[in-house]
Scaffold this active site. Sequence first.
Site, mmCIF file in Angstrom:
data_model
loop_
_atom_site.group_PDB
_atom_site.id
_atom_site.type_symbol
_atom_site.label_atom_id
_atom_site.label_comp_id
_atom_site.label_asym_id
_atom_site.label_seq_id
_atom_site.Cartn_x
_atom_site.Cartn_y
_atom_site.Cartn_z
ATOM 1 N N SER A 102 -9.148 1.272 -3.453
ATOM 2 C CA SER A 102 -7.991 0.437 -3.128
ATOM 3 C C SER A 102 -8.364 -1.035 -2.981
ATOM 4 O O SER A 102 -8.762 -1.674 -3.932
ATOM 5 C CB SER A 102 -7.315 0.984 -1.868
ATOM 6 O OG SER A 102 -6.086 0.365 -1.630
ATOM 7 N N ASP A 241 -2.965 -5.088 -4.972
ATOM 8 C CA ASP A 241 -4.363 -4.820 -4.645
ATOM 9 C C ASP A 241 -5.009 -4.084 -5.813
ATOM 10 O O ASP A 241 -4.379 -3.876 -6.860
ATOM 11 C CB ASP A 241 -4.484 -4.052 -3.326
ATOM 12 C CG ASP A 241 -3.941 -2.631 -3.410
ATOM 13 O OD1 ASP A 241 -3.132 -2.364 -4.320
ATOM 14 O OD2 ASP A 241 -4.309 -1.796 -2.566
ATOM 15 N N ASP A 243 -5.757 -1.093 -6.669
ATOM 16 C CA ASP A 243 -5.196 0.111 -7.293
ATOM 17 C C ASP A 243 -3.675 0.075 -7.401
ATOM 18 O O ASP A 243 -3.053 1.062 -7.790
ATOM 19 C CB ASP A 243 -5.663 1.379 -6.570
ATOM 20 C CG ASP A 243 -5.023 1.562 -5.201
ATOM 21 O OD1 ASP A 243 -4.687 0.546 -4.564
ATOM 22 O OD2 ASP A 243 -4.869 2.712 -4.764
ATOM 23 N N ASP A 245 -1.141 -0.065 -5.256
ATOM 24 C CA ASP A 245 -0.173 0.555 -4.343
ATOM 25 C C ASP A 245 0.256 -0.387 -3.218
ATOM 26 O O ASP A 245 1.063 -0.027 -2.376
ATOM 27 C CB ASP A 245 -0.691 1.883 -3.780
ATOM 28 C CG ASP A 245 -1.916 1.742 -2.891
ATOM 29 O OD1 ASP A 245 -2.448 0.620 -2.769
ATOM 30 O OD2 ASP A 245 -2.347 2.761 -2.317
#
EC number: 5.4.2.10
Length: 446
Positions: A102, A241, A243, A245
Site C-alpha cells: 500500500s 497511494d 495500490d 485504494d
Amino acid sequence: MSDRKYFGTDGIRGKVGDSPITPDFVLKLGWAAGKVLARHGSRKIIIGKDTRISGYMLESALEAGLAAAGLSASFTGPMPTPAVAYLTRTFRAEAGIVISASHNPFYDNGIKFFSIDGTKLPDDVEEAIEAEMEKPLTCVESAELGKANRIVDAAGRYIEFCKGTFPSELSLNELKIVVDCANGATYHIAPSVLRELGATVITIGCEPDGMNINEKCGATDVRLLQERVLAEKADVGLAFDGDGDRLMMVDHLGNKVDGDQILYIIAREGLRQGQLKGGAVGTLMSNMGLQLALKELGIPFVRAKVGDRYVLEAMQEKGWRIGAENSGHVILLDKTTTGDGIVAGLQVLTAMVRNHMTLHDLCSGMKLLPQILVNVRFSGDHNPLKSENVEEVTRQVEKELGDRGRVLLRKSGTEPLIRVMVEGDDAESVIAEMANRIADAVKAAG
C-alpha cells in the site's frame, strides 16, 4: 479477531527478505491458501500487484505454491487493489490476491486476499490458511497441477468499470486535473479514466521504476501535487497511494482535502440527490468537524475502529452504503466492495460538475478542528501504552481538553508504531504541545 501468527489487519506485510516476506514463505503461503480455497470448488485465482520491484519475485513464488496445491493463477500485472477485487468478482474466481504494501516504501511488501465476492477474506478463512501453513508442503499429482496465464485486457476492463461510476449525462470537459499516481498501480489507469471522461490531465508520479513508489509523492505526501495544481492553475488535484485504494485531493487554492472531507462531500451529495441510504461511517481518527457537519445535515454518523475492514463491518451492520478513513480509504458499497481511490475521486468530481462548484466551495460546510497525529516507533516486544506515566500524562491532557476535544492512542496494525492523536478547538500550537507531551511519555516508555 483472534491472535494471528501472520495475518494483520490488512493481510501479511513486512520488509522484503525478512520473514515473512521471503520467497520460501510466500511459496508456502500460496500452497496453504490453495489447499484451503480448493475446498470451496473453484480452482482459479486472480493475482495482481503494485509496481514494487519485489512483486515479480513474490508473484512467481505465489504461483508456484498455488500450482502445487492444484490451483491455477491468472496474472493482471500492475493493478490497483480495488481492480483486483473487481476482477475477482467478474471472473468468478475463488479468490483474488494482491501483492502490495500500500502506502509503505518500496522495500516493504505484503500479501492480501479477496473473497469471490470482492470483499476481504473472512477471519475464519485466514485462520484456516495459517493452520495449513504448519503442515508439510505436499504436491498434487502431476495431472492436477495448476497452470498460469495473463489477463491481457485487465486494465481496459477496470477503466470501463471506473467510467461507469460517473454519470453518463455529465463530462469532465471543463476541468483541468493534476493526477499523482504515486509511481504506483494506478499509473496506467487513472489518467486514462479522466481523459476518456473529457478532462485535461497533467500527470505526476506516473513513471514507476520499481523503487520510487510512494517516494515524496502520492496520497501520503501531497506537497508536489499542491505545487503543481497552483503552477498549472488547475481546477483540482487527485493523489492516490501505491495500490490505489486511498485518495487525497487538492483544491484550486492548493489546500489538501482529506478522507473526512471527501466523505462529507459524497454524503452531502447523496443526500441532495435522494440517494443516501442511512448514514456514514468514520473511524476513531475521524475529525470531530466531520461529525458536527454531518449532524447539521441530519446525517447519522458512527465511528468504527481504525482500518478499512472495520469501516466495512460497521457499514454492513448498519446497512449503510458510505464510509471512510481520514487517511483516504473511501468505501462506497453502491459502487464497489472495497476502498477505491479512483471511484471515490469520480464521485467528488461528479459533485463539482453537477453543482458548478469548486472543491474548495464543496468543503466550506465543514470546519476541520485542529488534529495533531504523532507516530512514535517502539521496539515491538512490549506495549508502551500500559506505562503508568503514559496513562497519567494522557489523563492530564484529557482534563485540559474537557469536552472540547479528545485523545486517542493506538498501536498500528501494520508497523511497530504508537499513534498519538490529540484533537480540540484550541489553537493548533496548543494541541501540538499536548500531543508532543504524550508522545514524549510514549518514547520514554518505549
